[in-house]
Motif scaffolding. Structure first.
Motif, short mmCIF file in Angstrom:
data_model
loop_
_atom_site.label_atom_id
_atom_site.label_comp_id
_atom_site.label_asym_id
_atom_site.label_seq_id
_atom_site.Cartn_x
_atom_site.Cartn_y
_atom_site.Cartn_z
N MET A 180 -18.62 22.72 74.18
CA MET A 180 -17.46 22.79 73.28
C MET A 180 -16.14 22.40 74.28
SD MET A 180 -16.42 25.21 69.87
CE MET A 180 -17.71 24.79 69.64
N THR A 181 -15.44 21.22 74.59
CA THR A 181 -14.00 21.18 74.74
C THR A 181 -12.36 21.78 74.12
OG1 THR A 181 -13.30 19.47 74.71
CG2 THR A 181 -14.86 20.09 76.38
N ALA A 182 -11.49 22.42 74.24
CA ALA A 182 -10.01 22.82 73.56
C ALA A 182 -9.52 23.33 74.36
CB ALA A 182 -10.64 24.11 73.18
N ARG A 183 -8.51 22.60 73.72
CA ARG A 183 -6.81 23.32 74.93
C ARG A 183 -6.49 24.90 74.70
NH1 ARG A 183 -4.09 19.30 76.85
NH2 ARG A 183 -2.13 20.19 75.73
N ILE A 184 -6.92 25.80 74.84
CA ILE A 184 -6.37 26.86 74.72
C ILE A 184 -4.63 27.42 75.79
CG2 ILE A 184 -7.21 29.17 75.00
CD1 ILE A 184 -10.25 28.31 75.03
N LEU A 185 -4.44 28.18 74.58
CA LEU A 185 -3.22 28.93 75.53
C LEU A 185 -3.43 30.36 75.75
CD1 LEU A 185 0.32 29.08 75.63
CD2 LEU A 185 0.87 29.35 73.78
N ILE A 186 -2.84 30.80 76.70
CA ILE A 186 -2.80 32.67 76.44
C ILE A 186 -1.71 32.58 76.90
CG2 ILE A 186 -3.93 33.67 78.27
CD1 ILE A 186 -5.27 31.99 79.71
N VAL A 187 -1.39 33.80 75.70
CA VAL A 187 -0.26 34.95 76.14
C VAL A 187 -0.53 36.01 76.34
CG1 VAL A 187 1.36 35.65 74.80
CG2 VAL A 187 0.73 33.23 73.74
N GLU A 188 -0.50 36.56 77.85
CA GLU A 188 -0.42 37.89 78.25
C GLU A 188 0.69 37.99 79.13
OE1 GLU A 188 -1.35 41.01 79.45
OE2 GLU A 188 -3.26 40.29 78.30
N ASP A 189 1.35 38.99 79.56
CA ASP A 189 2.15 39.46 80.11
C ASP A 189 2.18 40.10 81.47
OD1 ASP A 189 1.85 41.94 79.20
OD2 ASP A 189 3.98 42.53 79.18
N GLU A 190 0.35 40.73 81.63
CA GLU A 190 0.13 40.91 82.65
C GLU A 190 -1.08 39.65 83.45
OE1 GLU A 190 -2.29 44.81 82.77
OE2 GLU A 190 -1.26 45.01 80.41
N ALA A 191 -0.21 39.61 84.75
CA ALA A 191 -0.31 38.25 85.84
C ALA A 191 -2.53 37.80 86.06
CB ALA A 191 0.30 38.28 87.09
N SER B 126 4.92 23.61 71.38
CA SER B 126 6.12 22.83 70.96
C SER B 126 5.35 21.39 71.76
CB SER B 126 7.15 23.30 71.22
OG SER B 126 7.90 22.91 72.53
N ARG B 127 4.88 21.25 72.51
CA ARG B 127 3.94 20.43 73.09
C ARG B 127 3.14 20.09 72.74
NH1 ARG B 127 3.92 22.22 79.49
NH2 ARG B 127 6.37 22.88 79.56
N GLY B 128 1.94 20.36 71.65
CA GLY B 128 1.43 19.81 71.14
C GLY B 128 -0.13 20.59 71.33
N GLY B 129 -1.13 20.11 70.70
CA GLY B 129 -2.59 19.78 70.62
C GLY B 129 -3.21 21.44 71.25
N VAL B 130 -2.60 22.61 71.28
CA VAL B 130 -3.15 23.52 71.64
C VAL B 130 -3.89 24.59 70.33
CG1 VAL B 130 -2.38 26.58 71.67
CG2 VAL B 130 -1.19 24.31 73.00
N GLU B 131 -5.08 24.29 70.24
CA GLU B 131 -6.31 24.72 69.71
C GLU B 131 -5.78 26.27 69.34
OE1 GLU B 131 -9.19 21.59 69.32
OE2 GLU B 131 -9.28 21.30 71.47
N LEU B 132 -6.57 26.77 70.28
CA LEU B 132 -6.00 28.23 69.86
C LEU B 132 -5.59 28.79 71.15
CD1 LEU B 132 -8.39 30.36 69.35
CD2 LEU B 132 -9.74 30.36 71.38
#
Length: 135
Positions: free
Chosen positions: A1-12, A44-50
């Motif tokens: 299963m593939t997906a486009r994922i965004l990570i929102v995390e401030d600790e590098a 806002s670029r779109g395509g983020v699933e999770l």
């Protein structure tokens, strides 16, 4: 299963480790965001699933509202990742659940797979260890 994922995390280091884990599992990480502004720009670029969203970011405790916005405005499935799960224990509209940090690769893998199955309307196994689902 593939997906486009965004990570929102401030600790590098945490963000980098999450990125490596997700990419090793075959997912595409569209970016990492240390604050709400950057996360909105990437979504806002779109395509983020999770999106995996920490609650405390460089711009303060903005993750709760950001997660709701990502879910409701951008149609992103949101899992919070935080050391303070009590902050979202009653659930947040537009979001799915919370993983308690620290976590490990197995917990991340199970939670991401579970969330993506539900997003796609597919049968999902039992809720994986470490993931608290909202009602």
């Amino acid at each position: 299963m593939t997906a486009r994922i965004l990570i929102v995390e401030d600790e590098a280091l945490v963000a980098m480790e999450l990125r490596f884990v997700l990419e090793d599992l075959g997912y595409e990480v569209v970016g990492t965001a240390p604050d709400a502004r950057t996360a909105r720009a990437l979504a806002s670029r779109g395509g983020v699933e999770l999106s995996l969203v920490d609650i405390h970011l460089t711009d303060g405790a903005t993750g709760v509202g950001l997660g709701q916005e990502l879910g409701e405005a951008y149609g992103v499935t949101v899992l919070y990742m935080t050391a303070n799960p009590g902050m979202v224990s009653h659930g947040v509209p537009g979001t799915m659940g919370v993983l308690t940090k620290p976590t490990d690769e197995g917990c991340v893998r199970g939670a991401v797979e579970y969330a993506l199955h539900l997003r796609r309307g597919e049968p999902a196994p039992v809720v994986p260890y470490g993931l608290q689902m909202f009602n």
